[in-house]
Design an enzyme around this catalytic site. Sequence first.
Site, PDB file in Angstrom:
ATOM      1  N   ARG A 130       0.795  -1.178   0.074  1.00 25.85           N
ATOM      2  CA  ARG A 130       0.059   0.049  -0.054  1.00 25.85           C
ATOM      3  C   ARG A 130       0.807   1.240   0.020  1.00 25.85           C
ATOM      4  O   ARG A 130       0.665   2.068  -0.585  1.00 25.85           O
ATOM      5  CB  ARG A 130      -0.857  -0.088   1.280  1.00 25.85           C
ATOM      6  CG  ARG A 130      -1.669   1.505   1.307  1.00 25.85           C
ATOM      7  CD  ARG A 130      -2.994   1.458   2.178  1.00 25.85           C
ATOM      8  NE  ARG A 130      -2.712   0.636   3.297  1.00 25.85           N
ATOM      9  CZ  ARG A 130      -2.064   0.854   4.616  1.00 25.85           C
ATOM     10  NH1 ARG A 130      -1.194   1.829   4.368  1.00 25.85           N
ATOM     11  NH2 ARG A 130      -2.027  -0.005   5.596  1.00 25.85           N
TER      12      ARG A 130
ATOM     13  N   TYR B 244     -16.756  17.010 -15.614  1.00 25.86           N
ATOM     14  CA  TYR B 244     -16.930  15.516 -15.509  1.00 25.86           C
ATOM     15  C   TYR B 244     -18.157  15.281 -14.528  1.00 25.86           C
ATOM     16  O   TYR B 244     -17.949  15.689 -13.317  1.00 25.86           O
ATOM     17  CB  TYR B 244     -15.611  14.869 -15.459  1.00 25.86           C
ATOM     18  CG  TYR B 244     -15.748  13.270 -15.427  1.00 25.86           C
ATOM     19  CD1 TYR B 244     -16.043  12.377 -16.510  1.00 25.86           C
ATOM     20  CD2 TYR B 244     -15.773  12.657 -14.183  1.00 25.86           C
ATOM     21  CE1 TYR B 244     -16.276  11.014 -16.292  1.00 25.86           C
ATOM     22  CE2 TYR B 244     -15.775  11.352 -13.897  1.00 25.86           C
ATOM     23  CZ  TYR B 244     -16.188  10.726 -15.236  1.00 25.86           C
ATOM     24  OH  TYR B 244     -16.180   9.302 -15.150  1.00 25.86           O
TER      25      TYR B 244
ATOM     26  N   ASP C 213      -7.402  18.733 -15.202  1.00 21.77           N
ATOM     27  CA  ASP C 213      -7.895  17.302 -15.642  1.00 21.77           C
ATOM     28  C   ASP C 213      -7.555  17.276 -17.093  1.00 21.77           C
ATOM     29  O   ASP C 213      -8.454  17.768 -17.921  1.00 21.77           O
ATOM     30  CB  ASP C 213      -9.326  17.019 -15.251  1.00 21.77           C
ATOM     31  CG  ASP C 213      -9.936  15.439 -15.441  1.00 21.77           C
ATOM     32  OD1 ASP C 213      -8.958  15.001 -16.505  1.00 21.77           O
ATOM     33  OD2 ASP C 213     -10.765  15.286 -15.179  1.00 21.77           O
TER      34      ASP C 213
ATOM     35  N   LYS D 131      -8.682   6.198 -19.533  1.00 20.66           N
ATOM     36  CA  LYS D 131      -8.971   6.527 -20.852  1.00 20.66           C
ATOM     37  C   LYS D 131      -7.550   6.583 -21.707  1.00 20.66           C
ATOM     38  O   LYS D 131      -7.123   5.273 -21.823  1.00 20.66           O
ATOM     39  CB  LYS D 131      -9.432   8.107 -20.816  1.00 20.66           C
ATOM     40  CG  LYS D 131     -10.514   8.281 -19.643  1.00 20.66           C
ATOM     41  CD  LYS D 131     -11.720   7.347 -19.688  1.00 20.66           C
ATOM     42  CE  LYS D 131     -12.648   7.423 -18.598  1.00 20.66           C
ATOM     43  NZ  LYS D 131     -12.929   8.750 -17.722  1.00 20.66           N
TER      44      LYS D 131
END
Length: 408
Positions: A76, A129, A201, A226
């Site tokens: 982690r 978004y 973004d 994406k």
Amino acid sequence: MITACGTGDSWLNLLYRRRRSRGRSVGPMPGFSTNAIHVGQEPDPTTGAVITPIHPSSTFAQDGVGGLRAGYEYSRSANPTRTALQECLAALEGGRHAVAFGSGMGASDVLLRVLLKPGDHVVIPHDAYGGTFRLVDKVLTGWGIEYTPADLGDLDALRAALRPTTRLVWCETPTNPLLGVADIGALAGVAQSAGARLVVDNTFASPYLQNPLALGADVVLHSTTKYVGGHSDVVGGALMTSDDELAQRLLFTQNSVGSVPGPFDAWLTLRGVKTLAVRMERHCDNAERIVEMLAGHAAVSQVLYPGLAEHPGHEVAAKQMRRFGGMVSFTVAAGREAALRVCAGTRLFTLAESLGGVESLIEHPAAMTHASVSGSALEVPDNLVRLSVGIEDAPDLADDLRAALDRA
Ligand SMILES: *Cc1c(COP(=O)(O)O)cnc(C)c1O
């Protein structure tokens, strides 16, 4: 402090590590695809494996208490496959640091909570978004964060939205799904002189087409789901910055909240990123062909693409982007029902949410990706169709879409 090192050392890795530690550039940097294919991805020092190994181990043996062999203790906190991805993504955005997450929203959440505290204010795009809008509007307002949606294509609209408590301006360019363009350099100037940071973004453009840090942004965000991953087979997100202190806070929070990508996901993303430049060139070529077809079709009332000379953001896009991208939106003259028929009527363009993969997708934002903002300031026209133009053969794509328009 997390100081995990990469999986090997070569001149490229050393170059970037020196750059990160000295806080400045060390002269001319290698080209985009050289970085995409090599940074963080040296042949494995123990086996010579050319491709970065997937390291599934959750924990790492210590030579005596605290004696870490390569800086890793628990996955982690840091994992070698994730480190490779982070080093590569930092190089692609021209930043000193990248922090990877299990999704784009995981990245957004950490950034918003690191930069904002109760009582602080954030400006978001008026066509943000949908997931970003939901996170801010439905989750963070419950923790005392305030927000204002604004058209960031208009600097006066941004100035009017600023408050003394504004700590962050959140920008997307090109925007989703209206493909509006914001001037990153100008926004950075306005935001920073008001004491706020600018995050971009950059998901729609990809790091190949646009590098906001070089234009003055403080942080870049990607949904690597994406274009960066590019094959619609992995969900992920990342933040890039050259601010050392902010990077440490982001890494600390990444470890504290644990929204990390698994090693398989990091590896898939790294596999995708190697071909980003060639994919983006083809996405852009194909999008241009589709735009040409749409512009000449009687059923189409408006084509939204920053590459069109008549697009209001064309000049700004031409200044800050390498090319204009693979996303195209258009309105159907006959209205909502006809737009829905076009979306249902293509064979090659798959009716689906998401974007940025090698396959072409079509969707109806008002009923799909943007259904949650209907009735709000972020509502989109109901005759709008959004395309994610893939890298298939352009004539096949144009024929498919033309036939669906003819039938609608
Ligand atoms: C998909 C997307 C996100 C969210 O990313 P996930 O990986 O789905 O969590 C954020 N911003 C934009 C522009 C996106 O397209």
